[in-house]
Design an enzyme around this catalytic site. Structure first.
Site, PDB file in Angstrom:
ATOM      1  CG  ASP A   1      13.485  42.754  27.243  1.00  0.00           C
ATOM      2  OD1 ASP A   1      12.975  43.524  28.071  1.00  0.00           O
ATOM      3  OD2 ASP A   1      14.710  42.720  27.008  1.00  0.00           O
TER       4      ASP A   1
ATOM      5  CG  ASN B   1      12.217  41.576  36.154  1.00  0.00           C
ATOM      6  OD1 ASN B   1      11.535  40.776  35.517  1.00  0.00           O
ATOM      7  ND2 ASN B   1      13.212  42.239  35.573  1.00  0.00           N
TER       8      ASN B   1
ATOM      9  CB  SER C   1      17.538  37.890  31.107  1.00  0.00           C
ATOM     10  OG  SER C   1      18.119  38.867  30.277  1.00  0.00           O
TER      11      SER C   1
END
Ligand code: IPE
Ligand code: IPE
Ligand code: MG
Length: 227
Positions: A16, A64, A183
């Site tokens: 990330d 995403n 996540s």
């Protein structure tokens, strides 16, 4: 705990911080993703001496897709380029590619490239698992449905149908960029994994950072609920 050091077999990384890396440098987000791919390439080139059986990288999540179309297209194009440019190196370096997630619903040309890459690397020795269009809740739901279809739903039958079934148990989960959340990554597999959250943004993450996290892991006392 001197004398009781343990070595990680399976490390997973939530890569990330590409966007923030670019922003800090006044560059477009796309440049952050490009440098993120370079960080992956360098890591894979240097990882062998660490003796891992499996390195798992979170590259694109099921969530995403919510990003602007332009960014999603950019990420898909980077994926195409990366497979094309780096596949020969994977083969030469005994990397065995594995894809987790719902990758078969990606664009047909990417699916075809991945199938070819899986085939060309099938005799490799060190597994590089890449999570593409991956969501852990979705993975668990798919596995539970398969377990239900065979008429026996328990933790063993669910685990037996996860995408990670043929990977070693997860030892260490690393997330870069300072965010402290999962996540939707490897929720089941993290049950007893050790966690490392580092502030480094993904494009700046190197083999030295991975080594440091693995050295820290080696000192940890894992109990798995026992004593
Ligand atoms: C990680 O970097 C790459 C992907 C999620 C594909 P981000 O794009 O999430 O970067 P930040 O979190 O916005 O900095
Ligand atoms: C997780 O990062 C996904 C990948 C690194 C591929 P995100 O940047 O998508 O996660 P959130 O949205 O900050 O939780
Ligand atoms: Mg992010």
């Amino acid at each position: 705990m001197a004398g009781e050091e343990q070595r990680a077999r399976h490390v997973a990384i939530i890569m990330d911080g590409n966007g923030r890396w670019a922003k800090r440098k006044g560059l477009p987000r796309a440049m952050g993703h490009r440098r993120g791919v370079e960080a992956v390439r360098e890591l894979v080139r240097n990882v062998e001496p660490l003796g891992l059986e499996c390195l798992t990288l979170y590259a694109f999540s099921s969530e995403n897709w919510k990003r602007p179309e332009e960014e999603v297209d950019d990420l898909m194009n980077l994926m195409r380029k990366f497979i094309k440019s780096d596949l020969p190196e994977f083969v030469a370096n005994n990397v065995k590619l594995k894809i987790i997630g719902d990758w078969q619903s990606l664009a047909p040309d990417i699916v075809a490239m991945l199938e070819d890459a899986l085939d060309q690397t099938k005799d490799g020795k060190h597994t590089l698992a890449v999570a593409l269009n991956y969501g852990s809740q979705q993975e668990i739901a798919r596995a539970a449905a398969k377990a239900a279809a065979i008429g026996e739903v328990n933790e063993k039958t669910i685990a037996a149908h996860l995408d990670t079934v043929d990977l070693p148990p997860l030892d260490l989960l690393i997330r870069t960029s300072g965010e402290v959340r999962l996540s939707n990554f490897l929720l089941w597999q993290c049950a007893y994994a050790e966690m490392a959250f580092v502030d480094t943004l993904w494009p700046d993450f190197t083999i030295e950072h991975l080594k440091a996290a693995m050295n820290d892991f080696a000192e940890r006392e894992r109990r798995f609920g026992g004593r």
